[in-house]
Design an enzyme around this catalytic site. Structure first.
Site, PDB file in Angstrom:
ATOM      1  N   HIS A  29       0.844  -1.192   0.000  1.00  0.00           N
ATOM      2  CA  HIS A  29       0.000   0.000   0.000  1.00  0.00           C
ATOM      3  C   HIS A  29       0.878   1.241   0.000  1.00  0.00           C
ATOM      4  CE1 HIS A  29      -3.750  -2.055   1.818  1.00  0.00           C
ATOM      5  NE2 HIS A  29      -2.839  -2.993   1.651  1.00  0.00           N
TER       6      HIS A  29
ATOM      7  N   TYR B 167      -6.367  -7.478  -1.996  1.00  0.00           N
ATOM      8  CA  TYR B 167      -6.548  -6.294  -2.817  1.00  0.00           C
ATOM      9  C   TYR B 167      -5.853  -6.498  -4.164  1.00  0.00           C
ATOM     10  CZ  TYR B 167      -2.002  -5.394  -0.601  1.00  0.00           C
ATOM     11  OH  TYR B 167      -0.722  -5.511  -0.091  1.00  0.00           O
TER      12      TYR B 167
ATOM     13  N   ARG C  96       4.973  -4.583  -5.062  1.00  0.00           N
ATOM     14  CA  ARG C  96       6.191  -3.974  -4.543  1.00  0.00           C
ATOM     15  C   ARG C  96       7.280  -3.899  -5.606  1.00  0.00           C
ATOM     16  NH1 ARG C  96      11.160  -4.941  -2.916  1.00  0.00           N
ATOM     17  NH2 ARG C  96      12.006  -3.943  -1.040  1.00  0.00           N
TER      18      ARG C  96
END
Length: 380
Positions: free
Chosen positions: A49, A218, A110
């Protein structure tokens, strides 16, 4: 590169925090070289996130629009009961985040984020295959010795080298991190199987809570073509030497059997899954000494439950850069004091809440995290 005799600032570690520090310091006019122990760049990790608090920093670096193009834009953060599906909280993101917090909230792989950060740096300043083996503090610099035989004399050293930081060991002595009693399973799921299950794929973060475990899911791409989940599961011990090991869909089914149908669909769509230990350290009151300073997991590692670990490292990098820009290289001691005094309370609060695993489980106002602007916040 075979050897650098002298650099102004050496950043140890080219992860998310280290790459951010290098970019910000370079943009501020400092001469910076970054040293990474990995032999080359690879697309590591999975979902992450990036809150509005850190998208503001990427705006400064010049990466905000690119990351918005790549990442997914969740409309909400939902916390739900892992068995019944009942909503525990519903926190608006999406357009609301842009309006109220000043920037987007994205979820992204990432490795995709890291690639953009590395590509934004002058490539002749990023040195892979440099594992730090020795640190010698001298009157006017720090002599760094690397496993490949290179030696570098740096006027200042930024330790962005993670929870097992060698910079931290130099300042505080050798101490292994403490196993938290929790592990996380991480997986990118088969999207064809997930869609075939009929589950709701609206762009949101879903956190499914059960009494002794949770699973968070997500998207990691703007086109919703990649979906990720991570768990938190109590396990008495971690008996592996490796930083992570393989798990399996069968193990996931054994842990989450009887959970909500959406959770079951995620597990059914799992092809490969790994499990990772969560490590802790106590809150540290020393982040710098002499010409050495730390940021991120080197000085405040935290469990991932607030999704702010990398964000705190990048915030650190922004405030450290601002402090050095005001003081200049020669008065680095004042800059380090300002940096630590500005960052300690906020990073410690996030570390404490992350470790307690209570973030957004119940309705609350997250503005103190997301509306914060590290580029303009008052310096202590």
């Amino acid at each position: 590169m075979t050897q650098i005799d002298q650099v102004d600032i050496a950043v140890i570690g080219a992860g998310l925090g280290g790459a951010a520090a290098a970019a910000l310091l370079l943009n501020a006019g400092f001469s910076v070289h970054t040293f990474e122990q990995a032999p080359e760049f690879t697309r590591l990790g999975a979902g992450i996130h990036i809150g509005p608090n850190v998208m503001k920093i990427f705006r400064q670096i010049g990466l905000e629009k690119r990351l918005e193009e790549i990442g997914s834009h969740p409309d909400f953060w939902f916390s739900r009961d892992g068995l019944t599906g009942d909503y525990l909280s519903k926190i608006p993101l999406g357009d609301y985040a842009k309006k109220e917090y000043g920037a987007s909230y994205i979820t992204i792989h990432r490795g995709d984020l890291h690639a953009e950060q590395i590509n934004a740096l002058p490539q002749d300043t990023v040195h892979f295959d440099h594992r730090l083996t020795d640190i010698e503090e001298r009157d006017s610099d720090v002599l760094l010795t690397f496993a490949n035989g290179n030696k570098v004399a740096a006027k200042l050293v930024v330790g962005a080298d993670g929870i097992n930081s060698m910079i931290r060991e130099k300042l505080l002595g050798v101490e292994k991190p403490r196993y938290s009693g929790w592990i996380g399973h991480r997986a990118l799921v088969n999207m064809d199987k997930l869609r075939a299950s009929g589950v709701d794929l609206e762009p949101c973060v879903k956190w499914w809570w059960e009494q002794s475990r949770h699973i968070m899911t997500y998207a990691t791409k703007n086109d919703q073509s990649e979906h990720y989940y991570v768990t938190g599961v109590p396990v008495d011990s971690w008996d592996h030497e490796a930083s992570f090991v393989d798990s399996s869909r069968e193990e996931m089914e054994a842990i989450f059997g009887g959970s909500h149908p959406v959770v079951q669909a995620l597990i059914d769509a799992t092809e490969t899954v790994t499990k990772w230990p969560f490590w802790n350290r106590d809150v540290m009151n020393l982040w710098s000494q002499g010409r050495l300073v730390m940021l991120g997991d080197a000085c405040h590692p935290m469990r991932p439950h607030m999704a702010q670990g990398a964000c705190m490292a990048i915030e650190d990098a922004a405030v450290l850069t601002r402090a050095l820009s005001i003081s200049g290289m020669e008065d680095y001691a004042s800059a380090f004091k300002t940096y630590e005094a500005t960052r300690h309370a906020r990073a410690t609060k996030v570390q404490t809440i992350s470790n307690a695993n209570t973030w957004l489980k119940e309705p609350e106002d997250p503005a103190w995290v997301y509306a914060y602007d590290p580029m303009t916040a008052d310096l202590a």
